[in-house]
Design an enzyme around this catalytic site. Structure first.
Site, PDB file in Angstrom:
ATOM      1  CG  HIS A 154      -2.110  -0.888   1.084  1.00  0.00           C
ATOM      2  ND1 HIS A 154      -2.031  -2.229   1.385  1.00  0.00           N
ATOM      3  CD2 HIS A 154      -3.383  -0.657   0.675  1.00  0.00           C
ATOM      4  CE1 HIS A 154      -3.223  -2.785   1.154  1.00  0.00           C
ATOM      5  NE2 HIS A 154      -4.053  -1.853   0.730  1.00  0.00           N
ATOM      6  CE  LYS A 158      -3.664  -0.672   4.933  1.00  0.00           C
ATOM      7  NZ  LYS A 158      -4.919  -0.087   5.437  1.00  0.00           N
TER       8      LYS A 158
HETATM    9  P1  NAD Z   1      -7.402   9.341   5.311  1.00  0.00           P
HETATM   10  O1  NAD Z   1      -6.450   9.533   6.442  1.00  0.00           O
HETATM   11  O2  NAD Z   1      -7.132  10.020   4.014  1.00  0.00           O
HETATM   12  O3  NAD Z   1      -8.869   9.773   5.758  1.00  0.00           O
HETATM   13  C1  NAD Z   1      -9.387   9.539   7.036  1.00  0.00           C
HETATM   14  C2  NAD Z   1     -10.201  10.747   7.400  1.00  0.00           C
HETATM   15  O4  NAD Z   1     -10.851  10.506   8.648  1.00  0.00           O
HETATM   16  C3  NAD Z   1      -9.317  12.007   7.573  1.00  0.00           C
HETATM   17  O5  NAD Z   1      -9.875  13.121   6.858  1.00  0.00           O
HETATM   18  C4  NAD Z   1      -9.357  12.229   9.073  1.00  0.00           C
HETATM   19  O6  NAD Z   1      -9.236  13.616   9.411  1.00  0.00           O
HETATM   20  C5  NAD Z   1     -10.740  11.682   9.404  1.00  0.00           C
HETATM   21  N1  NAD Z   1     -10.958  11.449  10.829  1.00  0.00           N
HETATM   22  C6  NAD Z   1     -10.062  11.059  11.766  1.00  0.00           C
HETATM   23  N2  NAD Z   1     -10.656  11.051  12.971  1.00  0.00           N
HETATM   24  C7  NAD Z   1     -11.951  11.420  12.772  1.00  0.00           C
HETATM   25  C8  NAD Z   1     -13.065  11.596  13.633  1.00  0.00           C
HETATM   26  N3  NAD Z   1     -12.966  11.420  14.948  1.00  0.00           N
HETATM   27  N4  NAD Z   1     -14.249  11.973  13.106  1.00  0.00           N
HETATM   28  C9  NAD Z   1     -14.377  12.187  11.771  1.00  0.00           C
HETATM   29  N5  NAD Z   1     -13.346  12.050  10.904  1.00  0.00           N
HETATM   30  C10 NAD Z   1     -12.150  11.665  11.407  1.00  0.00           C
HETATM   31  O7  NAD Z   1      -7.529   7.759   5.118  1.00  0.00           O
HETATM   32  P2  NAD Z   1      -8.216   6.963   3.923  1.00  0.00           P
HETATM   33  O8  NAD Z   1      -7.176   6.504   2.976  1.00  0.00           O
HETATM   34  O9  NAD Z   1      -9.396   7.712   3.409  1.00  0.00           O
HETATM   35  O10 NAD Z   1      -8.684   5.654   4.707  1.00  0.00           O
HETATM   36  C11 NAD Z   1      -9.569   5.736   5.808  1.00  0.00           C
HETATM   37  C12 NAD Z   1      -9.798   4.318   6.353  1.00  0.00           C
HETATM   38  O11 NAD Z   1     -10.449   3.520   5.367  1.00  0.00           O
HETATM   39  C13 NAD Z   1      -8.517   3.583   6.733  1.00  0.00           C
HETATM   40  O12 NAD Z   1      -8.786   2.778   7.870  1.00  0.00           O
HETATM   41  C14 NAD Z   1      -8.258   2.694   5.516  1.00  0.00           C
HETATM   42  O13 NAD Z   1      -7.484   1.557   5.805  1.00  0.00           O
HETATM   43  C15 NAD Z   1      -9.672   2.330   5.152  1.00  0.00           C
HETATM   44  N6  NAD Z   1      -9.886   1.912   3.759  1.00  0.00           N
HETATM   45  C16 NAD Z   1     -10.739   0.875   3.574  1.00  0.00           C
HETATM   46  C17 NAD Z   1     -11.070   0.465   2.294  1.00  0.00           C
HETATM   47  C18 NAD Z   1     -12.109  -0.601   2.120  1.00  0.00           C
HETATM   48  O14 NAD Z   1     -12.442  -0.964   0.965  1.00  0.00           O
HETATM   49  N7  NAD Z   1     -12.684  -1.122   3.213  1.00  0.00           N
HETATM   50  C19 NAD Z   1     -10.484   1.118   1.196  1.00  0.00           C
HETATM   51  C20 NAD Z   1      -9.599   2.163   1.411  1.00  0.00           C
HETATM   52  C21 NAD Z   1      -9.313   2.572   2.715  1.00  0.00           C
END
Ligand code: NAD
Length: 273
Positions: A154, A158
């Site tokens: 990744h 991450k």
């Molecule tokens: P990212 O860091 O770009 O986004 C996460 C967002 O959540 C940020 O804007 C952050 O400020 C926000 N956040 C943090 N604490 C918060 C809170 N208390 N309330 C509201 N918002 C809050 O990360 P990302 O790449 O968008 O990934 C987010 C999550 O999704 C990770 O856990 C990642 O592993 C997961 N993910 C899952 C899949 C899937 O298909 N299931 C795909 C991609 C990413």
């Protein structure tokens, strides 16, 4: 269907805003991010690179959850379970994409799933869910003469490892062999130094991090003289957003409970819970 987004300014959050805006039957109902986020108050569509939609980025998850039919959470493992509890309180369905959630967080989500329907998937890409099913089948057919290693790569941002998808692949491989992943994997212990020989039946994990890789997963089945590899490569986060929005359109009519993407897609090979 009115859909709210938690983690709305994040990489996936922005992708979800674009996907919802382009999906018939889906309506953006609002988005929140954490209280200290630099873009609070800005139009959520503009943050996502679209023309304004009139909805401003908030910091109160309860306000978003109360004002929509279903909320999608792609935030952080430390807060996603609390969002599930809030969704249960407001009787709002929730789709969780956040990975890295610990045992206590999992128990909290299970409690919320007694009250509202929840889709929780480590990976919303359709192709990956096919990979889950193939991994289970192949592990069962090949047996434990074949060593199973799961390799993932990744992007450099991450924060958890191995990826949630890699762990689900491990669970599927273990299920195919009729065992539990925790009994056959020392995933916490990275191989380094004098590790000793590989134990028969182990399922191993390796995680690489770098650049802007969206998500690569390989399941390697290796025995003396031959090797089978299943490989999936995501080249756009759009596949996760598309699957999550599909789940969001599906889940509000369901009975309370925890659902996988396999349920959403109607696959018979379910992801183990
Ligand atoms: P990212 O860091 O770009 O986004 C996460 C967002 O959540 C940020 O804007 C952050 O400020 C926000 N956040 C943090 N604490 C918060 C809170 N208390 N309330 C509201 N918002 C809050 O990360 P990302 O790449 O968008 O990934 C987010 C999550 O999704 C990770 O856990 C990642 O592993 C997961 N993910 C899952 C899949 C899937 O298909 N299931 C795909 C991609 C990413």
């Amino acid at each position: 269907m009115n859909i709210g987004i938690l983690g709305c300014a994040g990489r996936m959050g922005q992708m979800l805003v674009r996907e919802i805006s382009a999906t018939e039957g889906a309506m953006l109902a609002g988005g929140a991010d954490h209280a200290g986020h630099a873009q609070l108050g800005q139009d959520i569509a503009v943050i996502a690179g679209l023309p304004p939609c009139g909805l401003r980025l908030g910091s109160d998850p309860a306000a978003i959850i109360a004002g929509c039919d279903v909320v999608i959470d792609f935030t952080h493992a430390a807060v996603a379970p609390a969002h599930a509890t809030l969704a249960a309180k407001h009787k709002t369905s929730i789709v969780i994409g956040t990975t890295g959630i610990d045992t206590a967080g999992t128990a909290e989500i299970e409690r919320a799933a007694k009250i509202v329907p929840i889709v929780w998937a480590s990976n919303y890409a359709v192709g990956v869910n096919v990979l889950f099913a193939l991994t289970k089948r192949l592990a069962g057919v090949l047996g434990d003469d074949f060593d199973i290693e799961i390799l993932e790569m990744h992007h450099r941002h991450k924060v958890d490892a191995p990826s949630g998808t890699a762990l689900t692949l491990g669970e599927m491989a273990a299920a195919g062999r009729g065992v539990k992943l925790n009994d056959v994997s020392a995933r916490g212990a990275a191989r380094d130094g004098q590790t000793g020989a590989r134990k028969k039946g182990d399922i191993g994990f390796a995680a690489l991090r770098g650049g802007d890789v969206v998500g690569d997963h390989s399941v390697i089945f290796a025995c003396e003289g031959e090797r089978v590899e299943l490989v999936h490569k995501a080249s756009s986060r759009g596949v996760f957003a598309r699957g999550a929005v599909r789940a969001a359109l599906w889940v509000p009519g369901q009975n309370p409970g925890r659902y996988s993407m396999a349920d959403v897609l109607g696959f018979t090979d379910e992801v183990p819970r």
